[in-house]
Enzyme design. Structure first.
Site, short mmCIF file in Angstrom:
data_model
loop_
_atom_site.label_atom_id
_atom_site.label_comp_id
_atom_site.label_asym_id
_atom_site.label_seq_id
_atom_site.Cartn_x
_atom_site.Cartn_y
_atom_site.Cartn_z
N GLY A 70 -91.37 23.75 -3.15
CA GLY A 70 -90.12 23.90 -3.91
C GLY A 70 -89.18 24.79 -3.14
O GLY A 70 -89.62 25.73 -2.45
N LYS A 123 -102.24 23.52 7.61
CA LYS A 123 -102.31 24.80 6.89
C LYS A 123 -103.69 25.45 7.07
O LYS A 123 -103.80 26.67 7.24
CB LYS A 123 -102.02 24.57 5.41
CG LYS A 123 -100.57 24.16 5.16
CD LYS A 123 -100.40 23.63 3.76
CE LYS A 123 -98.95 23.26 3.46
NZ LYS A 123 -98.80 22.53 2.21
N1 LIG Z 1 -89.30 21.66 0.70
C1 LIG Z 1 -90.34 22.40 0.38
O1 LIG Z 1 -90.73 22.53 -0.79
C2 LIG Z 1 -91.11 23.14 1.47
C3 LIG Z 1 -92.23 23.92 1.13
C4 LIG Z 1 -92.91 24.65 2.12
C5 LIG Z 1 -92.47 24.55 3.43
N2 LIG Z 1 -91.40 23.76 3.74
C6 LIG Z 1 -90.97 23.71 5.14
O2 LIG Z 1 -89.64 24.20 5.23
C7 LIG Z 1 -88.97 23.55 6.33
C8 LIG Z 1 -87.67 22.95 5.80
O3 LIG Z 1 -87.95 22.00 4.80
P1 LIG Z 1 -86.82 21.39 3.85
O4 LIG Z 1 -87.55 20.71 2.74
O5 LIG Z 1 -85.83 22.45 3.51
O6 LIG Z 1 -86.15 20.30 4.81
P2 LIG Z 1 -84.77 19.52 4.60
O7 LIG Z 1 -84.32 19.60 3.19
O8 LIG Z 1 -84.96 18.18 5.24
O9 LIG Z 1 -83.73 20.36 5.48
C9 LIG Z 1 -83.75 20.37 6.88
C10 LIG Z 1 -82.49 21.04 7.40
O10 LIG Z 1 -82.58 21.09 8.83
C11 LIG Z 1 -81.38 20.53 9.39
N3 LIG Z 1 -81.71 19.85 10.64
C12 LIG Z 1 -82.42 18.73 10.82
N4 LIG Z 1 -82.49 18.41 12.13
C13 LIG Z 1 -81.77 19.37 12.77
C14 LIG Z 1 -81.43 19.58 14.13
N5 LIG Z 1 -81.85 18.76 15.09
N6 LIG Z 1 -80.68 20.65 14.44
C15 LIG Z 1 -80.22 21.48 13.47
N7 LIG Z 1 -80.50 21.33 12.17
C16 LIG Z 1 -81.27 20.27 11.82
C17 LIG Z 1 -80.87 19.55 8.37
O11 LIG Z 1 -79.49 19.36 8.61
P3 LIG Z 1 -78.55 18.47 7.62
O12 LIG Z 1 -78.25 19.36 6.46
O13 LIG Z 1 -77.36 18.19 8.48
O14 LIG Z 1 -79.35 17.24 7.28
C18 LIG Z 1 -81.18 20.30 7.07
O15 LIG Z 1 -80.17 21.21 6.75
C19 LIG Z 1 -89.97 22.53 6.88
O16 LIG Z 1 -90.67 23.10 7.96
C20 LIG Z 1 -90.91 22.30 5.72
O17 LIG Z 1 -92.21 21.89 6.13
C21 LIG Z 1 -90.69 23.05 2.80
#
Ligand SMILES: NC(=O)c1ccc[n+]([C@@H]2O[C@H](COP(=O)([O-])OP(=O)(O)OC[C@H]3O[C@@H](n4cnc5c(N)ncnc54)[C@H](OP(=O)(O)O)[C@@H]3O)[C@@H](O)[C@H]2O)c1
Length: 407
Positions: free
Chosen positions: A287, A189
């Site tokens: 979140g 970041k």
């Molecule tokens: N969570 C937070 O609070 C937060 C905050 C800031 C930034 N972020 C960023 O936001 C992004 C997403 O985070 P998240 O927490 O939402 O992750 P997550 O809950 O693990 O969700 C990831 C999604 O991507 C899909 N996926 C994984 N591998 C894939 C592939 N090879 N091809 C197609 N789809 C695939 C997964 O599919 P399935 O549904 O089939 O498993 C899932 O739907 C990341 O870059 C993270 O750093 C997250």
């Protein structure tokens, strides 16, 4: 006006929240931006086809995370002229150059507000609101997991392991917390923020980082006694003629510092520039819904027409050394000459001591020292020699201290 077709890659915590938010807010987005967004496809690891979604979309929202296949999908989308919005800090920090080149080739926009500090619009402020102001320093608490752990260690006297387990139980830390607690998440970041603030390329390898894994309840007890707070800070600053320094480290803050009261999973970022003195922005750093709201903000900007990103107009050097004050915690044998020997080593390296407190006696003896600001290189040279002293009962622990007073 035609609808804007939005392809969503990922339907996890953020992807799921974004899809729901987009459905709820489609009308409002249309009122603000002039065009109504419509979901053209959703990809997960088990369902959907990227090529088909790409062919049907004007904008791709990447919420998969990780480097591959996110890098490939984002690069292809940009090259083929689709605007891209992503929350993926590692992708931007590690492949920013390549993605910007792809965006230029395709005449597309790349937006990543949600990659830094969740719902706090820090990218927009640094890039757009302060775009014409020479920024001196951007720093803050950009990782909510570590801030939660440190807050609980300070408040409840928990050990690091206990506070981490609590953070995991509450969903503030991932099952594998390495990126967060080791400082790599904050480093990515800060690389992004530094790049935008100084208009100069900053690679992830230019950002040395330390995490909080070695912080002990003792360090927090000491902080509490003196009214200090302990935070994991990311700092990006101009330090000399044509030089910048970007680092992540745990740090004691004096009371009165605007970042001192930021507790729990919250983030806060400060921007300093002569024209504005300083601005502090704070809020939820992560979140699903919070991050999705930052993605939606980017969507409105993209539909409304945006500015180019990563305008780089200078090439500043990464400083090899900076000045910092340090706290040093030593567990020593309780015998004559110990303090004199330590003082001698510090003196040899021009490190000057601001205060010393001896605690306990016999097998419990501890020396707690605070140094005046000094070159980190000289302090580390002294620390290396101190670590070899035979009367030390455990490795020395050094933590940086920010003494700056804010009014
Ligand atoms: N969570 C937070 O609070 C937060 C905050 C800031 C930034 N972020 C960023 O936001 C992004 C997403 O985070 P998240 O927490 O939402 O992750 P997550 O809950 O693990 O969700 C990831 C999604 O991507 C899909 N996926 C994984 N591998 C894939 C592939 N090879 N091809 C197609 N789809 C695939 C997964 O599919 P399935 O549904 O089939 O498993 C899932 O739907 C990341 O870059 C993270 O750093 C997250």
């Amino acid at each position: 006006m035609q609808d804007v077709k939005v392809g969503i890659l990922g339907k996890g915590t953020v992807g799921g929240a974004f899809r729901k938010l987009l459905n709820e807010r489609a009308e409002m987005v249309e009122e603000v931006s002039g065009r109504r967004p419509k979901v053209s496809g959703v990809l997960s690891s088990r369902k959907g086809d990227f090529d088909r979604i790409l062919a049907r979309s004007d904008i791709i929202v990447e919420l998969i995370g990780g480097l591959e296949p996110a890098r490939e999908y984002v690069t292809r989308s940009l090259t083929e002229g689709r605007h891209v919005i992503t929350a993926n800090k590692q992708l931007i920090a590690q492949h920013g150059d390549e993605l910007v080149a792809a965006a230029r080739r395709g005449g597309a926009q790349l937006r990543f507000e949600a990659a830094v500090a969740g719902a706090i619009p820090v990218i927009r402020v640094v890039q757009e609101s302060l775009g014409a102001i020479p920024i001196e320093k951007v720093f803050g608490i950009v990782n909510g997991t570590t801030n939660y752990i440190l807050t609980e260690m300070a408040r409840g006297g928990l050990s690091y392991d206990e506070a981490l387990a609590q953070a995991q139980a509450l969903g503030y830390a991932e099952a594998d917390p390495t990126e967060d607690v080791g400082g790599a998440d904050a480093a990515a970041k800060m690389a992004i923020l530094a790049r935008l603030a100084f208009g100069s390329p900053v690679r992830l390898r230019d950002v040395p980082f330390e995490g909080i894994e070695r912080i002990k309840p003792d360090d927090l007890a000491y902080a509490k006694e003196l009214g200090l707070s302990l935070k994991l800070l990311g700092v990006a600053e101009r330090v000399g003629d044509g030089e910048i320094s970007v680092r992540v480290f745990p740090c004691f803050l004096y009371p009165g510092h605007p970042l001192a009261p930021i507790e729990g999973p919250f983030n806060a970022v400060m921007v300093e520039a002569p024209a504005i003195t300083e601005i502090t922005m704070s809020g939820p750093g992560a979140g699903g819904i919070e991050t999705a709201s930052a993605v939606l903000g980017d969507l409105v900007s993209v539909i409304g027409g945006g500015s180019p990103l990563f305008e780089e107009n200078s090439r500043l050097r990464i400083a090899k050394d900076v000045e910092m004050a340090f706290y040093l915690h030593l567990e020593v044998d309780d015998r004559p000459g110990v303090l004199a020997r330590i003082a001698e080593i510090l003196g040899d390296n021009s490190v000057s001591v601001r205060s010393v407190v001896q605690r306990g006696a016999g097998d419990e003896a501890q020396l707690i020292m605070v140094m005046h600001p000094v070159s980190e290189r000289r302090f580390n040279a002294a620390l290396k020699r101190i670590a070899k002293l035979r009367f030390l009962r455990s490795p020395p622990r050094a933590i940086r201290v920010i003494e700056e007073e804010f009014t």
